[in-house]
Design an enzyme around this catalytic site. Sequence first.
Site, short mmCIF file in Angstrom:
data_model
loop_
_atom_site.label_atom_id
_atom_site.label_comp_id
_atom_site.label_asym_id
_atom_site.label_seq_id
_atom_site.Cartn_x
_atom_site.Cartn_y
_atom_site.Cartn_z
N LYS A 200 0.96 -1.47 0.72
CA LYS A 200 0.04 0.01 -0.16
C LYS A 200 0.81 1.20 0.28
CE LYS A 200 -3.96 2.47 2.43
NZ LYS A 200 -4.24 2.11 3.68
N GLU A 206 11.02 -4.12 3.95
CA GLU A 206 11.12 -5.27 3.24
C GLU A 206 10.57 -6.28 1.82
OE1 GLU A 206 9.81 -4.55 6.32
OE2 GLU A 206 10.06 -5.75 7.71
N GLY A 261 -4.04 -2.11 5.42
CA GLY A 261 -3.32 -3.04 4.68
C GLY A 261 -4.09 -4.68 5.47
N ARG A 262 -4.51 -4.36 7.08
CA ARG A 262 -5.00 -6.01 7.22
C ARG A 262 -6.80 -6.11 6.85
NH1 ARG A 262 -3.38 -2.52 10.86
NH2 ARG A 262 -4.55 -1.69 12.57
N GLU A 347 -3.14 -6.84 15.81
CA GLU A 347 -2.29 -5.29 14.99
C GLU A 347 -3.20 -4.48 15.71
OE1 GLU A 347 -1.29 -4.40 10.79
OE2 GLU A 347 0.78 -4.24 11.85
N HIS A 378 -0.97 -32.97 19.91
CA HIS A 378 0.07 -33.66 20.25
C HIS A 378 1.86 -32.89 20.12
CE1 HIS A 378 -1.81 -37.56 18.57
NE2 HIS A 378 -2.25 -36.62 17.98
N LYS A 506 11.24 -0.16 13.67
CA LYS A 506 11.49 -0.06 12.75
C LYS A 506 11.93 0.95 12.51
CE LYS A 506 6.74 -0.87 10.48
NZ LYS A 506 5.74 -0.15 8.89
O1 F6P Z 1 3.63 -4.21 10.02
C1 F6P Z 1 2.81 -2.38 9.95
C2 F6P Z 1 2.27 -2.54 8.15
O2 F6P Z 1 1.91 -1.35 8.02
C3 F6P Z 1 0.96 -3.51 7.96
O3 F6P Z 1 -0.38 -2.93 8.67
C4 F6P Z 1 0.86 -3.86 6.71
O4 F6P Z 1 0.00 -4.33 6.39
C5 F6P Z 1 1.88 -3.89 6.05
O5 F6P Z 1 2.56 -3.26 7.22
C6 F6P Z 1 2.85 -3.78 5.16
O6 F6P Z 1 2.45 -2.46 4.17
P1 F6P Z 1 2.61 -2.32 3.14
O7 F6P Z 1 1.19 -2.72 2.04
O8 F6P Z 1 2.39 -0.29 3.43
O9 F6P Z 1 4.12 -2.75 2.24
#
Ligand code: F6P
Length: 541
Positions: A200, A206, A261-262, A347, A378, A506
């Site tokens: 987003k 990452e 995002g979630r 979150e 188990h 971060k």
């Molecule tokens: O972990 C924080 C966060 O902002 C989440 O809420 C989100 O889903 C994720 O990082 C990835 O964000 P983006 O889609 O902006 O890369």
Amino acid sequence: MSSALWAELKQLAQQPLSLRQQFAADPKRAEKFQVNACGIHLDFAKNLITDGIWQKLLELAKQSQIQSKTQQMLHGDKINNTEQRAVWHMALRADTKTPLVLDGVDLQPEIQACHAQMAELIGQLHQGSYKGYQGDAITDLIWIGIGGSLLGPQMACEALAPFNKSPVRIHFAGNIDGAVVSDVVKGLNPATTLVFVASKSFGTEETKQNALAVRQWFTDKGADKAAIAQHFWATSSNIKAAAEFGIVAEHILPMWDWVGGRYSLWSAIGFPVALQLGMEQFQQLLKGARDMDQHFINAPLEQNMPVILALLGVWYINAKGCQAQALLPYSHYLRFLPSYVQQLDMESNGKGVDLDGKPLTDATAPVIWGDAGTNGQHAYHQLLHQSALAVPSDFILPAKVSHELNDHHHRLAAHCFAQTQALMQGKTFDEAKAEVLASGASEAEAIALAPHKVSPGNKPSNTLLLPELSPYYLGALIALYEQKVFCQGVLWNINSFDQWGVELGKQLSTPIYQVLSDQQKNNFDASTEALIAKFKQLNLG
Ligand code: F6P
């Protein structure tokens, strides 16, 4: 959580309650504490509630702002107050005839255009007519994203694997651990690989790092700029950053400010699911979620499944002091559901202040954990059954399966129901002793062994029965948990739609990275300094 009603509920929570006795005393208990929505059946009779407690919890829901806040969410009010954003993921699964006007703009055409763009690309990929830079059909798709940009599509692709009709294999790359991307590209051919950068913000470290690594892999294999443009797609609300990365405008599917995002599985973030299932079945996923939304909006509180789950949750967290909640899908295909709900719930509701920024006095979201049954039986079920900890558990079981081994499924279902029964009724000392005696042991041996075999019981659980694990029921199940989380956020008076807590880690990682990569010197606390030094020594050694 400071009302007189809460004080009363906290008092009630101190009184002894035996589920065995509750079932014995009330033959109608199972009938009373069950509800159906969108074909999903919820049995909540094995919870630590009496009629009286349940009435008080319903009263709590009535006194709360669940209904008014739901209306605010539906009207597109900026209920994410710290980011001044509307919370409108429900719009993404709304009926195409529903006008979706936000800030004076009808969003229905934009959403439909996004679906049309997804459908077109999916059609080309299914038919093999989308060609790579050497003229070959696409065989593999790498989906790069993390958190909400990965957990939903990955979970849903696994859950709906039996519905896979796509010739294109999907590979997910989330973690910044280089092992992920290295493993993903191993054995792939860039000439037949499409890459989707799902972010987003298009600013997540990452995702950016993994996207750069995959782009590098393309160029290392001889692809030029034009080839990159042909093979890279994005879904993002940051068009500028995506374009700077080298993704052409026609390859950027939209993400909207008003989708968290979630909560974004229903947007183009769901592309892998749509690719796997085809657009028609993806629409069924949306329909399941839409129907659950309608149930949530219209059903009276006492028959409202998300509200019921939310009330039971706050009862355990705030009145009974439970800090964890297990999510136990008795379905191999749903094994990623706990990780998905972890982000959704923890979150969203793992917060320390209320909507006005005032510190909370009560706990909020539980620690969500779990895995597919029967594997857990188990491993960690021992603790569920005998430790002093009470971990309320949601058991989830699809009734019908797509494979041929129905006897396996009867056994799986038997274990699922047996676990909820065992947790609820436990085993008394006398029962344990009788069992040992029946095996031929002496009185002294039975007395010595029986305490080890005692299970206290009274461990609460919900059981959710799905007719089957289809796109429709999966959509309804996810929306059920989304709305539950929303209701709990309202009950706790918190903002469920921001996530400021993830920022600090971060921020702190940047100066540490600078030291690790010898770009800059920085001062840290003694422990961090020592860890960095040791790591550098071992890393180079
Ligand atoms: O972990 C924080 C966060 O902002 C989440 O809420 C989100 O889903 C994720 O990082 C990835 O964000 P983006 O889609 O902006 O890369």
